[in-house]
Write a protein that holds these residues in place. Structure first.
Motif, PDB file in Angstrom:
ATOM      1  N   ARG A  19      -1.115  -3.096  -0.744  1.00 49.04           N
ATOM      2  CA  ARG A  19       0.653  -3.539  -1.028  1.00 49.04           C
ATOM      3  C   ARG A  19       1.319  -3.416   0.061  1.00 49.04           C
ATOM      4  NH1 ARG A  19      -2.954  -1.810  -5.546  1.00 49.04           N
ATOM      5  NH2 ARG A  19      -2.324   0.049  -4.636  1.00 49.04           N
ATOM      6  N   GLN A 159       1.672  -2.445 -12.209  1.00 50.32           N
ATOM      7  CA  GLN A 159       2.108  -3.071 -11.146  1.00 50.32           C
ATOM      8  C   GLN A 159       3.013  -4.219 -11.505  1.00 50.32           C
ATOM      9  OE1 GLN A 159      -1.124  -4.413  -8.308  1.00 50.32           O
ATOM     10  NE2 GLN A 159      -2.499  -3.360  -9.801  1.00 50.32           N
ATOM     11  N   GLN A 161       4.515  -6.124  -9.449  1.00 53.97           N
ATOM     12  CA  GLN A 161       4.092  -7.512  -8.964  1.00 53.97           C
ATOM     13  C   GLN A 161       3.084  -8.383  -9.673  1.00 53.97           C
ATOM     14  OE1 GLN A 161       3.280  -4.375  -7.833  1.00 53.97           O
ATOM     15  NE2 GLN A 161       1.502  -4.360  -6.443  1.00 53.97           N
ATOM     16  N   VAL A 179       6.841  -1.381  -5.479  1.00 54.39           N
ATOM     17  CA  VAL A 179       5.446  -1.962  -4.873  1.00 54.39           C
ATOM     18  C   VAL A 179       5.096  -0.913  -4.002  1.00 54.39           C
ATOM     19  CG1 VAL A 179       4.191  -3.844  -4.248  1.00 54.39           C
ATOM     20  CG2 VAL A 179       6.349  -4.187  -5.535  1.00 54.39           C
TER      21      VAL A 179
END
Ligand SMILES: Cc1cn([C@H]2C[C@H](O)[C@@H](COP(=O)(O)OP(=O)(O)OP(=O)(O)O)O2)c(=O)[nH]c1=O
Length: 198
Positions: A19, A159, A161, A179
């Motif tokens: 990430r 997460q 994202q 993130v």
């Protein structure tokens, strides 16, 4: 680069987080090398979430900088805090489910500490906090989340994202911070070190 300028130092990312590589790429920064630091990430007794994040980001940066004194070294650490409790990476499915239960219907904080070491040992850092609230989660939603496997290897066991974003009712602050790397503050540090143009 003009002939009169000093050559740029190598830029090392002291992180194994895919990430963080992706986030840096979004601001046009590609590390010359990715060198994850091998450090003990166990929280100390009575350590607060922000203290843990700051200590670990610095330890990661220093570990890599010790082997590359001429380089610019960037490291970060992300921690999830619910009250005084620190949620690290869940060890197994049961812990992932327990973390989701703790986050359900409550506000929590995600803190990322970023540490930049310059050649010669100058160190700059930032600690960024994002406040989030998850909706109240049903047992079925927690089971689905655990089954997705998205809890593996990430602080707090989710997460933002990925699928967990559908449970985020509220977010105040930096999204990239959640993130794993706050881009606004990271860019400020890189500008301060002369790596990005002001
Ligand atoms: C809360 C949250 C965390 N994370 C991730 C960011 C970090 O990679 C990870 C927290 O663990 P870290 O220990 O900060 O980082 P890492 O082990 O992945 O990599 P390294 O120590 O080598 O730098 O959790 C997400 O990807 N999404 C989220 O929503």
């Amino acid at each position: 680069m003009l002939g009169t300028e000093r050559p740029r130092p190598a830029f090392l990312l002291a992180s194994g987080s895919p990430r963080r590589i992706e986030l840096l790429a979004r601001i046009g920064v590609t590390p010359d090398q990715v060198r994850p630091a091998d450090i003990d990430e166990t929280p100390r007794k009575t350590e607060l979430p922000r203290q843990l994040a700051e200590r670990l980001a610095r330890a990661k940066a220093e570990a890599v900088a010790a082997e590359a004194t001429d380089a610019l070294v960037l490291a970060a650490d992300t921690v999830v805090g619910v009250g005084r409790r620190i949620l690290g990476k869940p060890a197994d499915e049961a812990e992932a489910a327990r973390f989701l239960g703790l986050l359900s219907g409550r506000r929590h904080r995600v803190m990322t500490a970023v540490c930049l070491m310059q050649p010669g040992g100058r160190r700059t850092s930032r600690l960024v906090t994002t406040i989030l609230a998850f909706q109240r989660l049903t047992q079925a939603q927690i089971e689905d989340h655990v089954a997705s496997g998205e809890w593996r290897g990430v602080a707090g066991g989710y997460q933002i994202q990925k699928r967990a974003e559908m449970y985020v009712r509220f977010l105040s602050g930096s999204h990239s911070n959640v993130v794993g790397l706050p881009l606004f503050e990271t860019a400020q540090l890189l500008r301060g070190a002369g790596w990005l143009r002001p």
